[in-house]
Design an enzyme around this catalytic site. Structure first.
Site, PDB file in Angstrom:
ATOM      1  N   ALA A 181     -64.822   4.575 -51.011  1.00 50.25           N
ATOM      2  CA  ALA A 181     -63.309   4.645 -51.625  1.00 50.25           C
ATOM      3  C   ALA A 181     -62.962   6.375 -51.761  1.00 50.25           C
ATOM      4  CB  ALA A 181     -63.344   3.976 -52.660  1.00 50.25           C
ATOM      5  N   GLY A 186     -67.467   2.191 -50.649  1.00 54.60           N
ATOM      6  CA  GLY A 186     -66.456   1.047 -50.120  1.00 54.60           C
ATOM      7  C   GLY A 186     -66.727   0.840 -48.605  1.00 54.60           C
ATOM      8  N   GLU A 234     -69.393  -1.567 -48.485  1.00 53.17           N
ATOM      9  CA  GLU A 234     -68.718  -2.891 -48.909  1.00 53.17           C
ATOM     10  C   GLU A 234     -67.866  -3.550 -47.683  1.00 53.17           C
ATOM     11  OE1 GLU A 234     -67.692  -0.742 -52.603  1.00 53.17           O
ATOM     12  OE2 GLU A 234     -68.435  -2.862 -53.496  1.00 53.17           O
ATOM     13  N   GLU A 241     -72.462   4.616 -55.668  1.00 48.75           N
ATOM     14  CA  GLU A 241     -71.611   4.617 -56.982  1.00 48.75           C
ATOM     15  C   GLU A 241     -72.012   4.954 -58.345  1.00 48.75           C
ATOM     16  OE1 GLU A 241     -71.494   2.293 -54.708  1.00 48.75           O
ATOM     17  OE2 GLU A 241     -69.387   1.887 -54.032  1.00 48.75           O
TER      18      GLU A 241
HETATM   19  N1  COA Z   1     -63.738  10.350 -51.141  1.00 50.48           N
HETATM   20  C1  COA Z   1     -62.900  11.424 -50.859  1.00 50.48           C
HETATM   21  N2  COA Z   1     -63.150  12.428 -50.100  1.00 50.48           N
HETATM   22  C2  COA Z   1     -64.473  12.232 -49.158  1.00 50.48           C
HETATM   23  C3  COA Z   1     -65.433  11.163 -49.412  1.00 50.48           C
HETATM   24  C4  COA Z   1     -65.088  10.287 -50.380  1.00 50.48           C
HETATM   25  N3  COA Z   1     -65.457   9.056 -50.598  1.00 50.48           N
HETATM   26  N4  COA Z   1     -66.367  11.426 -48.756  1.00 50.48           N
HETATM   27  C5  COA Z   1     -66.191  12.390 -48.196  1.00 50.48           C
HETATM   28  N5  COA Z   1     -64.975  13.181 -48.475  1.00 50.48           N
HETATM   29  C6  COA Z   1     -64.411  14.489 -47.917  1.00 50.48           C
HETATM   30  C7  COA Z   1     -65.015  15.515 -48.534  1.00 50.48           C
HETATM   31  O1  COA Z   1     -64.449  15.901 -50.115  1.00 50.48           O
HETATM   32  C8  COA Z   1     -64.655  16.819 -47.622  1.00 50.48           C
HETATM   33  O2  COA Z   1     -63.376  17.120 -48.037  1.00 50.48           O
HETATM   34  P1  COA Z   1     -63.028  18.668 -47.744  1.00 50.48           P
HETATM   35  O3  COA Z   1     -63.349  18.920 -46.215  1.00 50.48           O
HETATM   36  O4  COA Z   1     -61.588  18.781 -48.052  1.00 50.48           O
HETATM   37  O5  COA Z   1     -63.666  19.315 -48.717  1.00 50.48           O
HETATM   38  C9  COA Z   1     -64.811  16.115 -46.388  1.00 50.48           C
HETATM   39  O6  COA Z   1     -64.610  14.513 -46.461  1.00 50.48           O
HETATM   40  C10 COA Z   1     -66.029  16.081 -45.580  1.00 50.48           C
HETATM   41  O7  COA Z   1     -67.140  15.836 -46.297  1.00 50.48           O
HETATM   42  P2  COA Z   1     -68.476  16.511 -46.745  1.00 50.48           P
HETATM   43  O8  COA Z   1     -68.802  16.302 -48.240  1.00 50.48           O
HETATM   44  O9  COA Z   1     -68.100  18.093 -46.741  1.00 50.48           O
HETATM   45  O10 COA Z   1     -69.351  16.451 -45.573  1.00 50.48           O
HETATM   46  P3  COA Z   1     -71.075  16.416 -45.883  1.00 50.48           P
HETATM   47  O11 COA Z   1     -71.423  16.395 -44.504  1.00 50.48           O
HETATM   48  O12 COA Z   1     -71.402  17.701 -46.499  1.00 50.48           O
HETATM   49  O13 COA Z   1     -71.471  15.350 -46.539  1.00 50.48           O
HETATM   50  C11 COA Z   1     -71.509  12.884 -47.236  1.00 50.48           C
HETATM   51  C12 COA Z   1     -71.184  13.805 -46.196  1.00 50.48           C
HETATM   52  C13 COA Z   1     -71.095  11.493 -46.822  1.00 50.48           C
HETATM   53  C14 COA Z   1     -72.940  13.038 -47.863  1.00 50.48           C
HETATM   54  C15 COA Z   1     -70.514  13.591 -48.463  1.00 50.48           C
HETATM   55  O14 COA Z   1     -69.313  13.734 -47.838  1.00 50.48           O
HETATM   56  C16 COA Z   1     -70.876  12.482 -49.719  1.00 50.48           C
HETATM   57  O15 COA Z   1     -71.626  12.319 -50.577  1.00 50.48           O
HETATM   58  N6  COA Z   1     -69.425  11.692 -49.914  1.00 50.48           N
HETATM   59  C17 COA Z   1     -69.156  10.761 -50.821  1.00 50.48           C
HETATM   60  C18 COA Z   1     -69.870   9.541 -50.593  1.00 50.48           C
HETATM   61  C19 COA Z   1     -69.691   8.476 -51.858  1.00 50.48           C
HETATM   62  O16 COA Z   1     -70.058   8.747 -53.088  1.00 50.48           O
HETATM   63  N7  COA Z   1     -68.901   7.434 -51.829  1.00 50.48           N
HETATM   64  C20 COA Z   1     -68.786   6.483 -52.737  1.00 50.48           C
HETATM   65  C21 COA Z   1     -67.518   6.572 -53.282  1.00 50.48           C
HETATM   66  S1  COA Z   1     -67.193   5.366 -54.467  1.00 50.48           S
END
Ligand code: COA
Length: 257
Positions: A66, A112, A115, A135
Site C-alpha cells: 500500500a 498489500g 495480500e 508491515e
Molecule cells: N509506498 C509508497 N512508495 C513506495 C512504496 C510503498 N509501499 N514502495 C516503494 N515506493 C517508492 C519509493 O519511495 C521510491 O520512490 P522515490 O523514487 O520517489 O523515492 C520508489 O518507490 C522506488 O523505491 P526504492 O525504495 O527507491 O527502491 P529500492 O529498490 O531501493 O527498494 C523495496 C525496493 C521494495 C525494498 C523498497 O521500496 C521498500 O521497502 N518498499 C516498501 C515496502 C513495504 O514496506 N510495503 C508494505 C507497505 S504496508
C-alpha cells in the site's frame, strides 16, 4: 470508467490488468484501488472474459505494498476505513469472484501487494520475485487480509514467521511453502498465466464458479463447507453446462462450454 493507473488488454478470453505505477513500484494508492474495483467489476460482468490476470508494470515489482506516503498521517479511524474499504472493494471482490483470477508476480510482492496476490485464486512468480509482509517494520500489521489468507495458505507457523520477522522470501521458497503455484522465467510469465487460464476457460464456467464458492465456504467460519459443497454439487445437475459436459463425454467429443 477511464483508467489512468491500470493498463488493460484482452488475449483470447483472458483479461490482463496491469498496475501501471512503475516509478513507485506499483504501490497501491487510492486511485489504483478505485480503478481496480472498476476494472474487476467490469471484467466479472463481461461474459466474454473467462479469467483475469493481475500483474505489475516493469520487471522490478508486482506491487510493493500500500502507498505508505498516503497513510503516513492516518489515525485509527482512518486506518479502519482504509482497511475495510479495501477489503470490500478489492480484496474480497477478488476472493469471491466467480471467475479465476491469477496473480502474475513479476517482482516484489510486499505488504498489500502480497495480500493482493493472496486474494487471487492462483499465483505464479518469476525466479527473482521477493515476497513478504513487512508491515511490522512500520509499526503496523497486514490490513488487507494477510494475517488470514497467508495462514490459510501456508499454515500458522510459516505465516507467523513471515509476518513477525517481516523478512522477504524468494520465489523458490514461496513455491516450497505452497504460496505460489509455479515459478516461471520473466519472458514467459504472462504466457504461462494465459495458458493456465485458457485451460480453465475450456472447463464449465458454471462448475468453475461453483467450485470457487465451495472452496471459499470451507475457509469461512460462518459457513459449513461440506454443506455448501453438497448444495453447489446438486445445483450443477440442472445446468446446461452439465448437459453439455456429459453428452460430450458420452459422444466421445470435447465439450463446448
Ligand atoms: N509506498 C509508497 N512508495 C513506495 C512504496 C510503498 N509501499 N514502495 C516503494 N515506493 C517508492 C519509493 O519511495 C521510491 O520512490 P522515490 O523514487 O520517489 O523515492 C520508489 O518507490 C522506488 O523505491 P526504492 O525504495 O527507491 O527502491 P529500492 O529498490 O531501493 O527498494 C523495496 C525496493 C521494495 C525494498 C523498497 O521500496 C521498500 O521497502 N518498499 C516498501 C515496502 C513495504 O514496506 N510495503 C508494505 C507497505 S504496508
Amino acid at each position: 470508467m477511464a483508467f489512468h493507473q491500470l493498463l488493460i488488454r484482452d488475449e483470447q478470453s483472458v483479461r490482463f490488468i496491469t498496475i501501471n505505477r512503475e516509478e513507485k513500484l506499483n504501490a497501491l494508492n487510492q486511485t489504483i484501488l478505485a480503478e481496480l474495483h472498476g476494472a474487476l467489476t467490469k471484467a466479472l460482468a463481461d461474459s466474454q472474459v473467462r479469467g483475469i490476470v493481475l500483474t505489475g508494470a516493469g520487471e522490478k515489482a508486482f506491487v510493493a505494498g500500500a502507498d505508505i506516503a498516503e497513510f503516513a498521517a492516518f489515525d485509527a479511524a482512518q486506518g479502519q476505513r482504509l482497511a475495510s474499504d479495501g477489503h470490500r472493494n478489492v480484496f474480497d471482490l477478488i476472493h469471491h469472484a466467480g471467475k479465476p483470477i491469477l496473480a502474475a508476480i513479476n517482482g516484489y510482492a510486499l505488504g498489500g501487494g502480497l495480500e493482493l496476490a493472496l486474494a487471487c485464486h492462483l499465483r505464479i512468480a518469476v525466479p527473482n520475485a521477493r515476497l513478504g509482509l513487512p508491515e511490522v517494520t512500520l509499526g503496523l500489521i497486514p490490513g488487507y487480509g494477510g494475517t488470514q489468507r497467508l495462514t490459510q495458505l501456508v499454515g500458522r507457523g510459516r505465516a507467523l514467521e513471515l509476518i513477525l520477522t517481516a523478512d522477504m522470501i524468494t520465489a523458490e521458497r514461496a513455491l516450497e511453502y505452497g504460496l505460489v503455484n509455479a515459478v516461471v522465467d520473466q519472458p514467459v510469465l504472462l504466457q504461462k498465466a494465459l495458458e493456465i487460464l485458457q485451460t480453465i476457460a475450456s472447463r464449465s464456467p458454471n462448475a468453475v464458479a461453483a467450485a470457487i464458492r465451495a472452496v471459499n465456504a470451507g475457509l469461512d467460519p460462518s459457513k459449513n463447507g461440506f454443506e455448501v459443497e453438497i448444495e453447489e454439487f446438486s445445483k450443477c445437475f440442472g445446468t446446461a453446462d452439465f448437459a453439455e459436459g456429459v453428452s460430450a463425454f458420452l459422444a466421445k467429443r470435447k465439450p463446448n462450454f
